[in-house]
Design an enzyme around this catalytic site. Structure first.
Site, PDB file in Angstrom:
ATOM      1  N   TYR B 131     153.547   9.843 -17.591  1.00 17.12           N
ATOM      2  CA  TYR B 131     153.768   9.458 -16.798  1.00 17.12           C
ATOM      3  C   TYR B 131     154.811  10.493 -15.940  1.00 17.12           C
ATOM      4  O   TYR B 131     155.579  11.287 -16.373  1.00 17.12           O
ATOM      5  CB  TYR B 131     155.210   8.279 -16.840  1.00 17.12           C
ATOM      6  N   GLN B 260     173.414  22.039 -14.217  1.00 19.08           N
ATOM      7  CA  GLN B 260     173.205  20.868 -14.938  1.00 19.08           C
ATOM      8  C   GLN B 260     173.754  19.582 -14.209  1.00 19.08           C
ATOM      9  O   GLN B 260     173.175  18.786 -13.775  1.00 19.08           O
ATOM     10  CB  GLN B 260     174.137  20.888 -16.217  1.00 19.08           C
ATOM     11  N   HIS B 263     171.674  17.770 -11.393  1.00 24.04           N
ATOM     12  CA  HIS B 263     170.678  16.677 -11.809  1.00 24.04           C
ATOM     13  C   HIS B 263     170.867  15.361 -11.279  1.00 24.04           C
ATOM     14  O   HIS B 263     170.195  14.528 -10.784  1.00 24.04           O
ATOM     15  CB  HIS B 263     170.343  16.915 -13.363  1.00 24.04           C
ATOM     16  N   GLU B 328     171.858  18.735 -25.766  1.00 23.64           N
ATOM     17  CA  GLU B 328     170.492  19.101 -25.302  1.00 23.64           C
ATOM     18  C   GLU B 328     170.314  20.483 -25.178  1.00 23.64           C
ATOM     19  O   GLU B 328     169.369  21.209 -25.611  1.00 23.64           O
ATOM     20  CB  GLU B 328     170.132  18.203 -23.915  1.00 23.64           C
ATOM     21  N   HIS B 329     171.086  21.246 -24.241  1.00 23.15           N
ATOM     22  CA  HIS B 329     170.852  22.544 -23.994  1.00 23.15           C
ATOM     23  C   HIS B 329     172.219  23.172 -24.485  1.00 23.15           C
ATOM     24  O   HIS B 329     173.175  22.852 -24.117  1.00 23.15           O
ATOM     25  CB  HIS B 329     170.727  22.853 -22.346  1.00 23.15           C
ATOM     26  N   ASP B 362     164.280  25.779 -18.065  1.00 22.24           N
ATOM     27  CA  ASP B 362     163.613  24.797 -17.337  1.00 22.24           C
ATOM     28  C   ASP B 362     162.226  24.977 -16.822  1.00 22.24           C
ATOM     29  O   ASP B 362     161.578  24.068 -16.450  1.00 22.24           O
ATOM     30  CB  ASP B 362     164.493  24.387 -16.201  1.00 22.24           C
ATOM     31  N   HIS B 421     147.132  -3.364 -58.624  1.00 21.95           N
ATOM     32  CA  HIS B 421     147.062  -1.899 -58.425  1.00 21.95           C
ATOM     33  C   HIS B 421     146.631  -1.170 -59.798  1.00 21.95           C
ATOM     34  O   HIS B 421     146.001  -0.238 -59.803  1.00 21.95           O
ATOM     35  CB  HIS B 421     148.521  -1.468 -58.172  1.00 21.95           C
TER      36      HIS B 421
END
Lengths: 431, 431
Positions: B131, B260, B263, B328-329, B362, B421
């Site tokens: 996507y 950052q 964004h 995240e970073h 990035d 079994h």
């Protein structure tokens, strides 16, 4: 049980129908689960104790102090286990550990011609919660299969939760916990246990990820807490697909189909064969074997409602069918089992040859028995060491390598309308 | 922006509050998404075309025949891209490919002393849907980061969907699709695109897994189709945590914080430092840099609402704080950056030293920029080759090894109440 034949003009449509048959009845417990989680978040131990008293039919003497299973209780359980069962668990634990040890991933770091160093580092999750169902579905083998990969990964805190309906706790489950290095055990189950693991209470510190099987309440709770913590797959009813040629032993095949079918009325057992004789013989053998099977009622319902025997002209025809079914368990009992297995893309686990019944893999083979169900082997794998680790990438530029790479980053940042990105590079290059 | 100091008695409580601040406004689109998916399942292309006309404001001349972007259009897009941007994309694609090539996993097989052969085989997913958002969030770099690991994994069919609001399609997005080996491109977005990828229509064949970022509608649709297909993580707003000592350049740090913050108003930029002087200088530098930043309005809101500067006595104190934030970073601009990085358990990606601004990662560093947000680096990893592959375990017993292992499996099967079994093993051993 349905019989399909690839020679039949209706085969494609019949096969498509087999793929989409719904085997699970969705219980709508989502609203109740939401409320339970909210209560545990708001009231901690007090809510945990109340729900546990109610759902597991425990008395007022069950308090927060009794939530944690003590070391003495675990020792007592070990002492209470039949020696033979304990020995079998030890054998299984050793083999599972050896198999999973080979799954430990490698770190990586390399410096390229520009001077950029890039790589990654794997680290174990800081803590993991293992859900173990209570009652008759309380399987010690599942404890081993979930906890040992976490130990191999190096998870420093593995927490087990297990409900004790009417106060009963299977000693083999505690033994399995001990053998597989579980650090804490709590006698609590259901959505309340999942909530405690995800959010923590006074007694239960929260974990980073929750794994393990459970009923509709547990599954709904795991879906709800996902994000707050990690979860493993939501397992559906178990399934086996057997490819067998005319040389296979029909009684052995029937036994394997029923070993799957006895799990659950929603389980599915399917045979694909190129031999009309084998198809017929297996059908008869299933009926004979059902006559003396203790769980015949469950197995008969599963075989009746979801069982299937597919006849194909050649196993070449079977390959794309297997990939579309994407079975959790695939047994291959044909002359060229190994070669045929390499043509299969989608399967959770493959059992090769007539001396590898799937039940060996359930217990003592070594590979994990937590496997993708309901066609999810098209996109996911069985449980393993990587499920208890995560990868952090590491990047380091020198002043020179930043000078080499920076202009391209600036160009791309500007082309995406992210001038701030471009400037964070440009400022270091006096551009 | 909040300022915290570890010397402050309220620090622990303030830090805990910082961790739990909600940055996302949950849009309740679930019911609408359910309806869209049901329509696409029921009516295929017709529904897909109707929704696309409505949501992307396209006319009646938009028909099923126009869903697929043709080879000629892709070639025309490539020709329309600025040469400099195309060159930068090529550089990025090459570096991303080289980095991910090292992530290809190994198969394994070993035969133990008993004669049991056990191992696993990795295979690529049969098909993947990517996507790509439309409009201003249509980032060519994201196409590279999602599609290249799929190509490295060997996925034979990679399908891209991208909405074209008012008919507009970013040529660089098509160029990135071409550079990263995407096989099919469809001009469709939103929940209807996710439904088409999961269930298929006359024009769009279904895929096994859907990856890539999207808005609330796309996220809700991915959650709904999960199980039918695999999905990647549901990404939250982006975030950076910077560890910097008194020797760091405050203007560089400010630029990285704002890269950052630009964004999204829900993005988060945090600095942890042991230097009061740096803290103060960065705060001033952020204000200066905001004055000329094109996306200052967004960045200012993010910095105001979610920005933070934490002062610690030493970086020893910072290690557990980083692990709790699980950023995240993570940029580390301290004297001992490499050593400090090795003490961190939870981070999506680490950027070492003052010449490695996060924006390099990035675009052109090589590691993936699709990374776990909202503290999920505690339990998950950034996107990689393994996300486009799955592992099938393989087990093979000989008659002799089944004889050695069988009795333990029989014991465990019976101890779990699964006689079927046990029998599937016993019948092969005449037990």
């Amino acid at each position: 049980m349905v019989r399909l034949d690839s020679r039949d003009p209706a085969f494609a449509a019949d096969f498509a129908r087999l793929l989409t048959v719904k085997r699970e009845i969705a219980e709508d417990v989502d609203e109740a689960v939401r409320a339970i989680i909210a209560e545990v978040v708001a009231r901690g131990d007090a809510a945990l104790v109340e729900y546990t008293r109610r759902f597991d039919r425990l008395g007022a003497d069950f308090t927060a102090a009794a939530l944690r299973v003590s070391e003495a209780e675990i020792e007592a359980a070990l002492a209470a286990c039949p020696a033979e069962a304990l020995e079998a668990l030890r054998l299984a634990a050793g083999r599972i550990e050896a198999f999973h040890a080979a799954q430990r991933p490698s770190d990586h770091s390399a410096t390229d011609a520009l001077g950029v160093t890039a790589g990654w580092r794997w680290t174990a999750l800081e803590s993991v919660g293992l859900y173990v169902p209570g009652g008759t579905a309380s399987y010690p083998s599942s404890v081993l299969m979930n906890a040992i990969p976490a130990r191999v990964a190096g998870v420093p805190r593995v927490v087990m939760v297990v409900p004790t309906p009417d106060g009963v706790l299977n000693p083999l489950v505690l033994a399995a916990a001990r053998l597989s290095g579980v650090h804490e055990v709590y006698r609590v189950g259901g959505a309340q246990a999942v909530a405690a693991l995800a959010y923590g209470t006074e007694t239960v510190a929260p974990v980073a990820k929750i794994v393990g099987p459970g009923n509709a309440w547990v599954a709904a709770a795991k879906r709800r807490v996902f994000g707050q913590v990690g979860i493993d797959m939501i397992a559906g009813p178990s399934e086996v697909l057997i490819l067998a040629d005319g040389d296979a032993n029909p009684d052995w095949i029937a036994a394997d189909l029923l070993a799957q079918a006895e799990h659950d009325t929603a389980a599915q057992a399917v045979l694909i064969t190129d031999s009309a004789d084998l198809a017929e013989a297996v059908e008869a053998a299933v009926e004979r074997a059902l006559a003396t099977l203790p769980r015949a009622e469950i197995a008969r319902a599963s075989w009746r409602d979801f069982g299937a025997i597919l006849r194909v002209r050649t196993f070449d025809e079977a390959v794309p069918l297997v990939d579309r079914i994407a079975p959790e368990h695939l047994e291959i009992e044909t002359a060229d089992a190994d070669a045929l297995s390499k043509r299969i893309r989608n399967a959770g686990a493959i059992f090769l040859g007539s001396h590898t019944p799937e039940a060996i893999g359930d217990y003592v083979g070594g590979p994990n028995h937590v496997l993708p169900t309901a066609r999810s082997a098209r996109f996911s794998s069985g449980l393993g060491v990587l499920d208890f680790m995560k990868r952090t990438t590491v990047l380091a530029c020198t002043p020179e390598s930043l000078r080499a790479l920076g202009p391209a980053a600036i160009t791309l940042g500007r082309s995406e309308g992210l001038e701030g990105h471009a400037r964070s590079v440009a400022i270091r290059l006096n551009l």
